[in-house]
Scaffold this active site. Structure first.
Site, PDB file in Angstrom:
ATOM      1  N   HIS A  59      35.389  40.383  43.943  1.00 18.85           N
ATOM      2  CA  HIS A  59      35.607  41.808  43.653  1.00 18.85           C
ATOM      3  C   HIS A  59      34.266  42.378  43.193  1.00 18.85           C
ATOM      4  O   HIS A  59      33.906  42.210  42.030  1.00 18.85           O
ATOM      5  CB  HIS A  59      36.645  41.981  42.545  1.00 18.85           C
ATOM      6  CG  HIS A  59      37.969  41.344  42.853  1.00 18.85           C
ATOM      7  ND1 HIS A  59      39.000  42.031  43.423  1.00 18.85           N
ATOM      8  CD2 HIS A  59      38.420  40.073  42.681  1.00 18.85           C
ATOM      9  CE1 HIS A  59      40.045  41.218  43.585  1.00 18.85           C
ATOM     10  NE2 HIS A  59      39.710  40.016  43.146  1.00 18.85           N
ATOM     11  N   HIS A 171      48.233  37.994  47.379  1.00 15.01           N
ATOM     12  CA  HIS A 171      48.234  37.796  45.940  1.00 15.01           C
ATOM     13  C   HIS A 171      49.702  37.761  45.544  1.00 15.01           C
ATOM     14  O   HIS A 171      50.375  38.782  45.552  1.00 15.01           O
ATOM     15  CB  HIS A 171      47.515  38.952  45.232  1.00 15.01           C
ATOM     16  CG  HIS A 171      47.598  38.878  43.741  1.00 15.01           C
ATOM     17  ND1 HIS A 171      46.495  38.730  42.954  1.00 15.01           N
ATOM     18  CD2 HIS A 171      48.657  38.899  42.905  1.00 15.01           C
ATOM     19  CE1 HIS A 171      46.871  38.663  41.678  1.00 15.01           C
ATOM     20  NE2 HIS A 171      48.182  38.773  41.624  1.00 15.01           N
ATOM     21  N   ASP A 267      37.301  34.196  43.049  1.00 12.55           N
ATOM     22  CA  ASP A 267      38.033  35.349  42.509  1.00 12.55           C
ATOM     23  C   ASP A 267      37.149  36.035  41.451  1.00 12.55           C
ATOM     24  O   ASP A 267      37.620  36.425  40.381  1.00 12.55           O
ATOM     25  CB  ASP A 267      39.395  34.950  41.928  1.00 12.55           C
ATOM     26  CG  ASP A 267      40.251  36.175  41.621  1.00 12.55           C
ATOM     27  OD1 ASP A 267      39.857  37.301  41.981  1.00 12.55           O
ATOM     28  OD2 ASP A 267      41.315  35.998  40.997  1.00 12.55           O
TER      29      ASP A 267
HETATM   30  C1  NCD Z   1      41.268  40.793  39.863  1.00 12.72           C
HETATM   31  C2  NCD Z   1      40.460  42.039  39.573  1.00 12.72           C
HETATM   32  O1  NCD Z   1      40.126  42.265  38.417  1.00 12.72           O
HETATM   33  O2  NCD Z   1      40.154  42.785  40.515  1.00 12.72           O
HETATM   34  N1  NCD Z   1      41.763  40.270  38.642  1.00 12.72           N
HETATM   35  C3  NCD Z   1      42.183  39.015  38.386  1.00 12.72           C
HETATM   36  O3  NCD Z   1      42.631  38.779  37.257  1.00 12.72           O
HETATM   37  N2  NCD Z   1      42.113  38.063  39.269  1.00 12.72           N
HETATM   38  C4  NCD Z   1      42.348  41.098  40.846  1.00 12.72           C
HETATM   39  C5  NCD Z   1      43.016  39.891  41.435  1.00 12.72           C
HETATM   40  O4  NCD Z   1      42.446  39.180  42.227  1.00 12.72           O
HETATM   41  O5  NCD Z   1      44.179  39.676  41.101  1.00 12.72           O
HETATM   42 ZN    ZN Z   2      41.122  38.588  43.176  1.00 15.87          ZN
END
Ligand code: NCD
Ligand code: ZN
Length: 399
Positions: A59, A171, A267
């Site tokens: 992200h 997800h 992630d």
């Molecule tokens: C991710 C995010 O902050 O974008 N957060 C997380 O806890 N993994 C989103 C996700 O992948 O679920």
């Molecule tokens: Zn994620």
């Protein structure tokens, strides 16, 4: 430009061989014992060279939350972590759920110093755009709550998305994994289960596994932390899905060894320290800079083999998302390479991180085994702790 990387131990076909890599125009032109003439020569000094890692789940927060990360800082963190390709998630602001926003994200990603690709997001009314979206890794479906507002519940809509012309990345937690497995049975598509974190989920995913159709991703935080770590780390160890028990962690490690886990991805979900300290903190932890060192440290502790690391972090992501010319050290393939030093000991330190959020749940961990040089498209992007700001490229996929 031509480059010769000599005296490296190259990981190829499951073994290490001492060869030189001759790179021309960003591609691996020749793997040879000869000392071919090149404009630039790098002496790998007997270190191991593996394919650059492909992180299928990051992200990088553009557009909309560039105070947390952007394509430049995120990609710098990736390069420092031996990652040469990332696939960015669609839960940005606005989310990547229509064709125009996908094009906008393509423009924003041009500042990335590692290669990049995109997962396309799904909503309850964008099925037409899902069908039309070109050159994306997958359609991402949020079946459970997390950062962003993309959760989908309607079974009929899900059915349409699961039978679209894209690999479906999900997800989902617990019963939603079962729902996703059910939905994919009626489709010819592949299912990629993001961040599988528990023994039970892994069991479901692979019990119903239709060969070559369901793929399981797990993340470093589930392999190296458990719910017990929340005592010390507090919100800095809170992510979706949450950390689990030691028993779950054991099952994931077993899954790595017995082939039930297909990929490890970060992630990478940066949020600022201030945000994480609030009462209604956001979920997610950064991970690009620590994934490979954690795995190499585990290799030094004989908990994982190099072959598995390359399979789960390079070969499998390339194969699952059908990424062209990546994931292996092979003539004709892109010159995306990571040189590792298995003897190098270093401490993870928040202040040394390149991610904009500048913290890690692994701060102060002493790890043995680090990437020391990262080559992207034949350019040295990371070396001696320094980043060379040379722009990378969008990945292409096989049909
Ligand atoms: C991710 C995010 O902050 O974008 N957060 C997380 O806890 N993994 C989103 C996700 O992948 O679920
Ligand atoms: Zn994620």
């Amino acid at each position: 430009m031509s480059l010769l990387i000599k005296n490296g131990k190259i990981y190829r076909n499951s073994s290490l061989t001492r060869k030189n890599i001759f790179i021309k125009q960003g591609k691996i032109a020749k793997i040879t014992s000869q000392n071919l003439k090149a404009e630039k020569i790098i002496d790998a000094k007997n270190k191991i060279i593996i394919p650059g890692l492909i992180d299928s789940h990051v992200h990088f927060r553009e557009p909309g939350a560039t105070h947390k990360e952007d394509f430049l800082t995120g990609s710098m963190a990736a390069a420092a972590g031996g990652i040469t390709t990332i696939l960015d998630m669609p839960n940005t602001n606005p989310p990547t759920t229509d064709l125009q926003r996908l094009e906008e994200k393509r423009q924003l990603a041009k500042k990335s110093v590692v290669n990049y690709g995109f997962h396309f997001g799904s909503t309850d009314d964008n099925i037409a755009d899902i069908g039309k979206a070109k050159n994306v890794a997958s359609v991402k479906v949020y079946m459970d709550f997390t950062t962003g507002d993309l959760k989908l519940d309607d079974y009929e809509i899900l059915k349409k998305i699961f039978t679209s012309n894209k690999t479906v990345a999900v997800h989902g937690e617990n019963e939603n994994i079962i729902k996703a497995l059910e939905l994919i049975q009626h489709s010819k598509n592949h299912l990629y289960l993001c961040h599988v974190s528990s023994k039970e989920e892994l069991h479901y995913a692979k019990r119903q596994k239709i060969k070559n159709k369901v793929f399981v991703e797990t993340c470093p935080h589930y392999l190296f932390l458990t719910a017990g770590d929340i005592n010390e780390l507090g919100n800095f160890a809170e992510m979706k899905p949450g950390l689990k028990t030691k028993e779950d962690q054991k099952a994931l490690w077993e899954g790595i060894h017995n082939g039930k886990v297909d990929t490890i991805a970060t992630d990478h979900a940066p949020h600022t320290k201030e945000e994480k300290m609030q009462a209604n903190y956001p979920y997610g932890v950064p991970g690009c800079e620590t994934m490979l060192p954690l795995l190499l440290n585990a290799l030094n502790e004989k908990r994982i083999e190099l072959k598995k690391i390359v399979q789960l972090c390079c070969e499998n992501p390339a194969a699952i998302f059908k990424i062209k010319n990546k994931g292996r050290i092979k003539e004709g393939y892109d010159a995306d390479l990571t040189i590792i030093d298995l003897d190098l000991k270093k401490e993870v330190k928040n202040e040394n991180l390149l991610t904009k959020c500048r913290w890690s749940p692994f701060d102060s961990w002493n790890l043995k085994g680090w990437p020391v040089m990262t080559v992207v498209n034949g350019n040295v992007i990371f070396s001696n702790g320094k980043i060379n700001n040379i722009k990378a490229k969008e990945v292409q996929y096989h049909e």
